[in-house]
Design an enzyme around this catalytic site. Sequence first.
Site, PDB file in Angstrom:
ATOM      1  N   ASP A   1       1.162  -1.394   0.190  1.00 38.18           N
ATOM      2  CA  ASP A   1      -0.321   0.048   0.327  1.00 38.18           C
ATOM      3  C   ASP A   1       0.902   1.318  -0.023  1.00 38.18           C
ATOM      4  OD1 ASP A   1      -1.411   2.084   0.493  1.00 38.18           O
ATOM      5  OD2 ASP A   1      -2.408   0.768   2.051  1.00 38.18           O
TER       6      ASP A   1
ATOM      7  N   SER B   1      -3.165  13.768 -13.765  1.00 33.35           N
ATOM      8  CA  SER B   1      -4.529  13.516 -14.841  1.00 33.35           C
ATOM      9  C   SER B   1      -5.126  14.778 -14.965  1.00 33.35           C
ATOM     10  CB  SER B   1      -5.980  12.867 -13.607  1.00 33.35           C
ATOM     11  OG  SER B   1      -6.751  13.410 -14.851  1.00 33.35           O
TER      12      SER B   1
ATOM     13  N   TYR C   1     -10.547  13.944  -5.665  1.00 36.74           N
ATOM     14  CA  TYR C   1      -9.005  13.499  -6.969  1.00 36.74           C
ATOM     15  C   TYR C   1      -8.749  14.750  -7.238  1.00 36.74           C
ATOM     16  CZ  TYR C   1      -8.123  10.635 -10.977  1.00 36.74           C
ATOM     17  OH  TYR C   1      -7.255   9.750 -11.929  1.00 36.74           O
TER      18      TYR C   1
ATOM     19  N   LYS D   1      -4.744  14.888  -7.754  1.00 44.49           N
ATOM     20  CA  LYS D   1      -3.770  15.114  -8.761  1.00 44.49           C
ATOM     21  C   LYS D   1      -3.582  16.610  -8.579  1.00 44.49           C
ATOM     22  CE  LYS D   1      -4.750  10.735 -10.168  1.00 44.49           C
ATOM     23  NZ  LYS D   1      -2.838   9.828  -9.930  1.00 44.49           N
TER      24      LYS D   1
HETATM   25  N1  NAD Z   1      -8.277   5.752 -16.900  1.00 45.39           N
HETATM   26  C1  NAD Z   1      -8.338   6.870 -16.202  1.00 45.39           C
HETATM   27  O1  NAD Z   1      -8.425   7.505 -17.173  1.00 45.39           O
HETATM   28  C2  NAD Z   1      -7.250   7.953 -15.620  1.00 45.39           C
HETATM   29  C3  NAD Z   1      -6.904   9.052 -16.307  1.00 45.39           C
HETATM   30  C4  NAD Z   1      -6.325   9.863 -15.566  1.00 45.39           C
HETATM   31  C5  NAD Z   1      -4.887   9.478 -14.606  1.00 45.39           C
HETATM   32  N2  NAD Z   1      -5.041   8.100 -14.140  1.00 45.39           N
HETATM   33  C6  NAD Z   1      -4.325   7.772 -13.558  1.00 45.39           C
HETATM   34  O2  NAD Z   1      -3.195   6.515 -13.735  1.00 45.39           O
HETATM   35  C7  NAD Z   1      -2.898   5.624 -12.583  1.00 45.39           C
HETATM   36  C8  NAD Z   1      -3.588   4.383 -12.997  1.00 45.39           C
HETATM   37  O3  NAD Z   1      -4.817   4.332 -13.272  1.00 45.39           O
HETATM   38  P1  NAD Z   1      -6.008   3.339 -13.827  1.00 45.39           P
HETATM   39  O4  NAD Z   1      -6.984   3.489 -14.908  1.00 45.39           O
HETATM   40  O5  NAD Z   1      -5.058   2.410 -14.045  1.00 45.39           O
HETATM   41  O6  NAD Z   1      -6.556   2.589 -13.085  1.00 45.39           O
HETATM   42  P2  NAD Z   1      -6.917   0.451 -11.985  1.00 45.39           P
HETATM   43  O7  NAD Z   1      -7.394   0.902 -11.057  1.00 45.39           O
HETATM   44  O8  NAD Z   1      -6.636   0.029 -13.582  1.00 45.39           O
HETATM   45  O9  NAD Z   1      -4.578   0.287 -11.383  1.00 45.39           O
HETATM   46  C9  NAD Z   1      -4.113   0.823 -10.737  1.00 45.39           C
HETATM   47  C10 NAD Z   1      -3.017   0.214  -9.992  1.00 45.39           C
HETATM   48  O10 NAD Z   1      -2.598   1.103  -8.616  1.00 45.39           O
HETATM   49  C11 NAD Z   1      -2.504  -0.060  -7.840  1.00 45.39           C
HETATM   50  N3  NAD Z   1      -2.936   0.647  -6.072  1.00 45.39           N
HETATM   51  C12 NAD Z   1      -3.889   1.251  -6.164  1.00 45.39           C
HETATM   52  N4  NAD Z   1      -3.851   2.143  -4.645  1.00 45.39           N
HETATM   53  C13 NAD Z   1      -2.497   1.255  -4.306  1.00 45.39           C
HETATM   54  C14 NAD Z   1      -2.254   1.989  -3.087  1.00 45.39           C
HETATM   55  N5  NAD Z   1      -2.436   2.355  -1.952  1.00 45.39           N
HETATM   56  N6  NAD Z   1      -0.936   0.675  -3.269  1.00 45.39           N
HETATM   57  C15 NAD Z   1      -0.424   0.239  -3.869  1.00 45.39           C
HETATM   58  N7  NAD Z   1      -0.513   0.906  -5.399  1.00 45.39           N
HETATM   59  C16 NAD Z   1      -2.486   0.749  -5.305  1.00 45.39           C
HETATM   60  C17 NAD Z   1      -3.647  -0.601  -7.989  1.00 45.39           C
HETATM   61  O11 NAD Z   1      -2.844  -2.441  -7.353  1.00 45.39           O
HETATM   62  C18 NAD Z   1      -3.412  -1.016  -9.589  1.00 45.39           C
HETATM   63  O12 NAD Z   1      -1.809  -1.451  -9.863  1.00 45.39           O
HETATM   64  C19 NAD Z   1      -3.810   6.193 -11.073  1.00 45.39           C
HETATM   65  O13 NAD Z   1      -3.045   7.127 -10.703  1.00 45.39           O
HETATM   66  C20 NAD Z   1      -5.066   6.780 -12.179  1.00 45.39           C
HETATM   67  O14 NAD Z   1      -4.824   8.104 -10.732  1.00 45.39           O
HETATM   68  C21 NAD Z   1      -5.781   7.584 -15.136  1.00 45.39           C
END
Ligand code: NAD
Length: 255
Positions: free
Chosen positions: A62, A142, A155, A159
């Site tokens: 975590d 983001s 959020y 970010k």
């Molecule tokens: N999906 C989108 O549209 C989007 C857009 C902008 C930014 N993001 C950012 O991209 C990143 C990945 O997002 P995603 O959409 O691939 O999400 P996802 O849920 O598919 O993957 C998230 C990853 O982060 C890990 N994670 C979550 N909480 C955690 C913790 N407390 N400790 C360690 N690991 C942890 C999970 O295990 C997983 O590997 C995030 O930071 C998210 O904010 C996503």
Amino acid sequence: MRGLIGKRVLVSGGSSGIGLAAARRFLEEGCRVLVGGLDPAEVDEAVAELRPLGEVTGFAVDVGHEPDATALVEAAVRELGGIDVLANNAGIAWREPFLEITPEHFDRMLAVNLRGMFLVGQAVGRHMVERGGGGVIVNMSSTNGIAGEEDYAHYNASKGGVLLLGKTMAVELGRYGIRVNTLCPGYIRTPLNASIAGAMTDPDFESTYITTRIPLSRAGRPEDVAAAYAFLASEDAAFIHGTELVIDGGQLAVM
Ligand SMILES: NC(=O)c1ccc[n+]([C@@H]2O[C@H](COP(=O)([O-])OP(=O)(O)OC[C@H]3O[C@@H](n4cnc5c(N)ncnc54)[C@H](O)[C@@H]3O)[C@@H](O)[C@H]2O)c1
């Protein structure tokens, strides 16, 4: 991409979505990778899926918890022999109106998305400075770190913090040859967004969102963001430092 072969890459949050695609891309570029993630079973699954592509290991923690964040970086140093590139990617998100956010929810969002990014970034920065020879850190923000989308106050705040954290890291770490940049993806189709869209009462939520808000009229793919990670980590981005790269299909261009 130039200069990636043999690089040792830590992808935090590499067990799902964007991070998993980034891990895949770094392996395809000839890097060695350690993927982090919250859920041990998901990390094991990701490692099994990635293994045919190259040298990869996993470590579940975590990142919002200080000893865990340190342990993740130590594991990567141990397994890879050092860290050349950090994809500081782990994050969480859920929708909640501003007036309903509890202090506990606000704290959890900030603990993972901002504190976790700080903790892992600092531990990797210390390792890179001590070892010498520079390195690359790419933090995950983001489009929500740039503009205030409704129902995401906690959020968005996390970010927005990541953006300024990254700029300050760039200012302080540049002298050690450590390049620091930030990614700002828009709407990317990942398990995270699937669960957010699945929680909406409107079954057409995602298609309406895409057609009304994204000029390219499609959701982003995890691979679109993985390519940006690889570019910023590569020698092709050698003079790009302290800035952000938006990957959003034009969403922030809409008035
Ligand atoms: N999906 C989108 O549209 C989007 C857009 C902008 C930014 N993001 C950012 O991209 C990143 C990945 O997002 P995603 O959409 O691939 O999400 P996802 O849920 O598919 O993957 C998230 C990853 O982060 C890990 N994670 C979550 N909480 C955690 C913790 N407390 N400790 C360690 N690991 C942890 C999970 O295990 C997983 O590997 C995030 O930071 C998210 O904010 C996503």
